[in-house]
Design a protein around this motif. Structure first.
Motif, PDB file in Angstrom:
ATOM      1  N   LYS A 258      -9.016 -31.481 -57.058  1.00  0.00           N
ATOM      2  CA  LYS A 258      -9.957 -31.854 -58.115  1.00  0.00           C
ATOM      3  C   LYS A 258     -11.411 -31.672 -57.688  1.00  0.00           C
ATOM      4  O   LYS A 258     -12.335 -31.802 -58.482  1.00  0.00           O
ATOM      5  N   ASN A 259     -11.603 -31.412 -56.407  1.00  0.00           N
ATOM      6  CA  ASN A 259     -12.932 -31.076 -55.884  1.00  0.00           C
ATOM      7  C   ASN A 259     -13.931 -32.235 -56.005  1.00  0.00           C
ATOM      8  O   ASN A 259     -15.020 -32.088 -56.536  1.00  0.00           O
ATOM      9  N   TYR A 260     -13.543 -33.419 -55.518  1.00  0.00           N
ATOM     10  CA  TYR A 260     -14.476 -34.533 -55.469  1.00  0.00           C
ATOM     11  C   TYR A 260     -14.583 -35.046 -54.038  1.00  0.00           C
ATOM     12  O   TYR A 260     -13.738 -34.752 -53.192  1.00  0.00           O
ATOM     13  N   ALA A 261     -15.629 -35.812 -53.783  1.00  0.00           N
ATOM     14  CA  ALA A 261     -15.896 -36.330 -52.440  1.00  0.00           C
ATOM     15  C   ALA A 261     -15.675 -37.827 -52.390  1.00  0.00           C
ATOM     16  O   ALA A 261     -15.986 -38.548 -53.344  1.00  0.00           O
ATOM     17  N   ILE A 262     -15.146 -38.288 -51.275  1.00  0.00           N
ATOM     18  CA  ILE A 262     -14.967 -39.716 -51.011  1.00  0.00           C
ATOM     19  C   ILE A 262     -15.959 -40.091 -49.914  1.00  0.00           C
ATOM     20  O   ILE A 262     -15.880 -39.568 -48.792  1.00  0.00           O
ATOM     21  N   LEU A 263     -16.892 -40.970 -50.242  1.00  0.00           N
ATOM     22  CA  LEU A 263     -17.985 -41.287 -49.336  1.00  0.00           C
ATOM     23  C   LEU A 263     -17.929 -42.754 -48.922  1.00  0.00           C
ATOM     24  O   LEU A 263     -17.936 -43.645 -49.779  1.00  0.00           O
ATOM     25  N   GLY A 264     -17.878 -43.016 -47.648  1.00  0.00           N
ATOM     26  CA  GLY A 264     -17.916 -44.390 -47.160  1.00  0.00           C
ATOM     27  C   GLY A 264     -19.349 -44.871 -47.028  1.00  0.00           C
ATOM     28  O   GLY A 264     -20.262 -44.092 -46.769  1.00  0.00           O
ATOM     29  N   LEU A 265     -19.535 -46.167 -47.221  1.00  0.00           N
ATOM     30  CA  LEU A 265     -20.871 -46.745 -47.060  1.00  0.00           C
ATOM     31  C   LEU A 265     -20.772 -48.072 -46.330  1.00  0.00           C
ATOM     32  O   LEU A 265     -20.232 -49.052 -46.854  1.00  0.00           O
ATOM     33  N   LEU A 269     -24.838 -50.258 -40.675  1.00  0.00           N
ATOM     34  CA  LEU A 269     -25.034 -49.246 -39.631  1.00  0.00           C
ATOM     35  C   LEU A 269     -26.427 -48.642 -39.670  1.00  0.00           C
ATOM     36  O   LEU A 269     -26.939 -48.181 -38.645  1.00  0.00           O
ATOM     37  N   TYR A 270     -27.044 -48.624 -40.850  1.00  0.00           N
ATOM     38  CA  TYR A 270     -28.386 -48.055 -40.941  1.00  0.00           C
ATOM     39  C   TYR A 270     -29.390 -48.890 -40.162  1.00  0.00           C
ATOM     40  O   TYR A 270     -30.392 -48.360 -39.664  1.00  0.00           O
ATOM     41  N   ASN A 271     -29.154 -50.202 -40.058  1.00  0.00           N
ATOM     42  CA  ASN A 271     -30.041 -51.040 -39.254  1.00  0.00           C
ATOM     43  C   ASN A 271     -30.058 -50.600 -37.802  1.00  0.00           C
ATOM     44  O   ASN A 271     -31.061 -50.770 -37.102  1.00  0.00           O
ATOM     45  N   VAL A 272     -28.934 -50.030 -37.351  1.00  0.00           N
ATOM     46  CA  VAL A 272     -28.816 -49.585 -35.964  1.00  0.00           C
ATOM     47  C   VAL A 272     -29.160 -48.107 -35.826  1.00  0.00           C
ATOM     48  O   VAL A 272     -29.907 -47.704 -34.932  1.00  0.00           O
ATOM     49  N   GLN A 273     -28.612 -47.293 -36.724  1.00  0.00           N
ATOM     50  CA  GLN A 273     -28.732 -45.846 -36.595  1.00  0.00           C
ATOM     51  C   GLN A 273     -30.027 -45.273 -37.180  1.00  0.00           C
ATOM     52  O   GLN A 273     -30.527 -44.267 -36.703  1.00  0.00           O
ATOM     53  N   ASP A 274     -30.547 -45.898 -38.237  1.00  0.00           N
ATOM     54  CA  ASP A 274     -31.736 -45.350 -38.896  1.00  0.00           C
ATOM     55  C   ASP A 274     -32.570 -46.468 -39.523  1.00  0.00           C
ATOM     56  O   ASP A 274     -32.717 -46.542 -40.747  1.00  0.00           O
ATOM     57  N   PRO A 275     -33.147 -47.346 -38.703  1.00  0.00           N
ATOM     58  CA  PRO A 275     -33.906 -48.469 -39.251  1.00  0.00           C
ATOM     59  C   PRO A 275     -35.129 -48.038 -40.045  1.00  0.00           C
ATOM     60  O   PRO A 275     -35.570 -48.760 -40.947  1.00  0.00           O
TER      61      PRO A 275
END
Length: 327
Positions: A258-265, A269-275
């Motif tokens: 069906k050509n769709y994406a499953i995205l986790g959120l 983690l952004y506080n650690v990886q990309d504050p």
């Protein structure tokens, strides 16, 4: 000071016990806050039950986010003034359901002037999650159709407002007449009461069969599974949580054909990886709050003595919008 603590995990109403404890002292890189308002989140219930991915040592104080007033700063902290009104995630095991709390200085953000203490306490995690989910992960575009599950709940209500701010057509799924009313007032273009209607059919009819471009799912279980039946070509399903208690097993062959994406959120983690991105999102949310485009739906302001009942009600899924505890 008074603090609600969990000495033995279980249902929030039974597990949370009111204790008298010493006011904590901030260590290096930490800030002591006087708690002005503590927002109740579903993870608070999971913490009480011992089911959250983070398991603080017993006894601990739940309450994962707050609005507070800066009382003192630890060694090495700069740029945080005493008396400032701020919002921040908690630093477990010392959560927000207490009169005072110590947090990491790097997670402290100025509370938007346009919001009162209770509204500000409800802005941070839910709206940051919505912002990163819709913009960073799903790249929601103006004119697209956004399907939001639990649209009258804390996380879903933020996604409804942010989806409208982004220029999307928002279809909200809720359970019950009172939640239908709330989702409409939040700005959802179409609201589906899942007890009375099939949201798959509604989405297909509203989009002339194309389906939803983005699905925002904090529920999991059947909500996720049925969403795959009405997601559009090149659609994106953002997995935010599993409030239903059931973690679905995605059929990856279906995503392929069906050509769709499953995205986790996982926003934390952004506080650690990309504050830096967290601060940029906060600036945008503050602007939207000043414009009146986003405003947390605080349905009840709860007295400190009723905190366990508030957490239990959120766990049971009987609430609309946000419950905020005021110490």
């Amino acid at each position: 000071m008074k603090a609600w603590r969990v000495h033995q995990t279980g249902q929030p109403r039974e597990a949370m016990r009111l204790d008298e404890v010493a006011v904590p002292e901030p260590g290096p890189g930490e800030v002591l806050l006087r708690v002005l308002a503590a927002n109740v989140n579903f993870p608070d219930a999971l913490l009480c039950r011992g089911e959250y991915q983070i398991k603080p040592p017993l006894p601990f104080t739940p309450g994962v986010e707050m609005c507070g007033e800066v009382v003192a700063a630890g060694e090495g902290v700069t740029g945080v003034e005493s008396g400032a009104r701020v919002i921040t995630p908690a630093l477990l095991p010392g959560g927000a359901f207490a009169e005072y709390a110590v947090v990491t200085a790097r997670g402290v953000l100025p509370a938007p002037e346009a919001l009162d203490d209770a509204e500000a306490a409800a802005l941070h995690i839910g709206y940051q999650t919505g912002w990163f989910g819709l913009h960073r992960r799903a790249a929601l575009r103006p004119g697209e159709t956004l399907l939001v599950h639990a649209a009258a709940g804390g996380v879903g209500s933020a996604a409804v407002q942010l989806g409208k701010a982004a220029g999307a057509t928002v279809i909200g799924v809720v359970g019950g007449a009172d939640k239908v009313k709330a989702a409409r007032e939040l700005g959802a273009d179409i609201v589906v009461d899942r007890h009375r209607e099939d949201f798959v059919a509604v989405v297909k009819e509203a989009t002339a069969g194309r389906g939803a471009n983005v699905v925002y799912d904090p529920v999991g279980g059947d909500a996720y599974t049925r969403s795959t039946k009405c997601v559009a070509f090149e659609g994106r399903i953002v997995v935010v949580g599993f409030a239903s208690g059931t973690i679905p097993a995605p059929a990856l062959n279906h995503a392929l054909v069906k050509n769709y994406a499953i995205l986790g959120l996982h926003w934390g983690l952004y506080n650690v990886q990309d504050p830096v991105a967290v601060h940029q999102a906060h600036e945008e949310l503050t602007r939207l709050a000043a414009e009146g485009t986003v405003k947390p739906l605080v349905s009840e302001r709860i007295g400190f003595e009723d905190a366990p009942d508030a957490v239990q009600r959120v766990a049971d899924g009987t609430t609309v919008g946000r419950l905020v505890v005021l110490p």
